[in-house]
Design an enzyme around this catalytic site. Structure first.
Site, PDB file in Angstrom:
ATOM      1  N   SER A   1    -103.282 -87.131 115.021  1.00 35.52           N
ATOM      2  CA  SER A   1    -104.153 -85.939 115.574  1.00 35.52           C
ATOM      3  C   SER A   1    -105.505 -86.620 116.284  1.00 35.52           C
ATOM      4  CB  SER A   1    -104.467 -85.145 114.707  1.00 35.52           C
ATOM      5  OG  SER A   1    -105.120 -85.527 113.486  1.00 35.52           O
TER       6      SER A   1
ATOM      7  N   GLY B   1    -100.502 -84.876 112.715  1.00 39.63           N
ATOM      8  CA  GLY B   1     -99.340 -85.085 111.518  1.00 39.63           C
ATOM      9  C   GLY B   1     -98.846 -86.246 111.139  1.00 39.63           C
TER      10      GLY B   1
ATOM     11  N   ASP C   1    -112.898 -78.265 110.147  1.00 40.34           N
ATOM     12  CA  ASP C   1    -112.354 -78.808 109.291  1.00 40.34           C
ATOM     13  C   ASP C   1    -112.891 -79.981 108.481  1.00 40.34           C
ATOM     14  OD1 ASP C   1    -111.815 -80.922 111.046  1.00 40.34           O
ATOM     15  OD2 ASP C   1    -109.747 -80.453 111.279  1.00 40.34           O
TER      16      ASP C   1
ATOM     17  N   HIS D   1    -111.689 -83.715 112.021  1.00 39.04           N
ATOM     18  CA  HIS D   1    -111.435 -83.980 113.476  1.00 39.04           C
ATOM     19  C   HIS D   1    -112.698 -83.887 114.473  1.00 39.04           C
ATOM     20  CE1 HIS D   1    -107.496 -82.926 111.811  1.00 39.04           C
ATOM     21  NE2 HIS D   1    -106.934 -83.851 112.643  1.00 39.04           N
TER      22      HIS D   1
ATOM     23  N   ASN E   1    -103.359 -90.131 108.104  1.00 41.14           N
ATOM     24  CA  ASN E   1    -102.615 -89.203 107.259  1.00 41.14           C
ATOM     25  C   ASN E   1    -102.006 -89.599 105.971  1.00 41.14           C
ATOM     26  OD1 ASN E   1    -103.074 -86.832 108.901  1.00 41.14           O
ATOM     27  ND2 ASN E   1    -101.733 -87.742 110.525  1.00 41.14           N
TER      28      ASN E   1
END
Length: 208
Positions: A34, A71, A180, A183, A99
């Site tokens: 991402s 992801g 979040d 990011h 991740n």
């Protein structure tokens, strides 16, 4: 007259043959998760787009394809490498592993997947710059040490370029991250690109 015309035509053909072939853009694939895909941002604010613009501004003729999938783990990147990195690719910017870390995967698993990706790209004679990631402090010192050494170790093993930390200058800065906290915002991407562009430019210039 006919002989003269034929001679001139032959000279014209020879001159055309001796002209250098038109140079093509260097084809780079940004392979990642991402952070590469630009989750939460307009497509034009993803780092591959802004990095291409930064390199172009330096006079480098490059075309960077965004092969980021939100992801994705390192295993996922390995599973799709053959179609994500098509024939004709000159170089890969490899950004995977975040991740894996967030899910608490054994660093040995991440190392093995990245090792396999690098091996595959080396077999295909595709240059690579490895964009490193770092483990979150809350995972403990042992995990940090095992994870953080993956990228420099593999860079040495495969003789590839290394940008030590993809999120340098952005990680932990609330103003440069989305809600979040993981990011980057468009401004955060600008910081990433500004810091990364000199290293990528040197990498590109050093390619045969």
């Amino acid at each position: 007259m006919r002989r003269r015309a034929a001679a001139l035509a032959a000279l014209a053909l020879l001159a055309a043959a001796l002209q250098p072939a038109a140079a093509r853009s260097l084809h780079i694939v940004a392979l990642g998760d991402s952070l590469t895909a630009g989750l939460g941002l307009p497509a034009g604010d993803a780092y591959p787009v802004k990095l291409q613009a930064a390199l172009t501004a330096q006079g480098l003729d490059v075309a960077i394809d965004n092969a980021g999938v939100s992801g994705d783990t390192a295993d996922d990147g390995l599973a799709r490498i053959d179609w994500s990195v098509p024939d004709g690719t000159d170089a890969v910017l490899l950004e995977l592993g975040a991740n894996d870390m967030l899910r608490g995967f054994d660093p040995a698993r991440t190392r093995a997947a990245l090792d396999a990706i690098l091996s595959r790209l080396k077999e295909r004679r595709i240059a690579v710059m490895l964009l490193g990631m770092r483990a979150a402090p809350n995972l403990g010192p042992d995990y940090q040490k095992s994870f953080d050494t993956i990228y420099p170790d593999l860079a040495v093993r495969y003789g590839v370029g290394l940008y030590p930390f993809f999120l340098d200058g952005v990680a932990g800065n609330q103003k440069l991250n989305q809600a979040d906290g993981m990011h980057p915002t468009a401004q955060g991407v600008d910081v990433i690109v500004a810091k990364m562009a000199p290293a990528v430019a040197a990498f590109v210039k050093g390619m045969p």
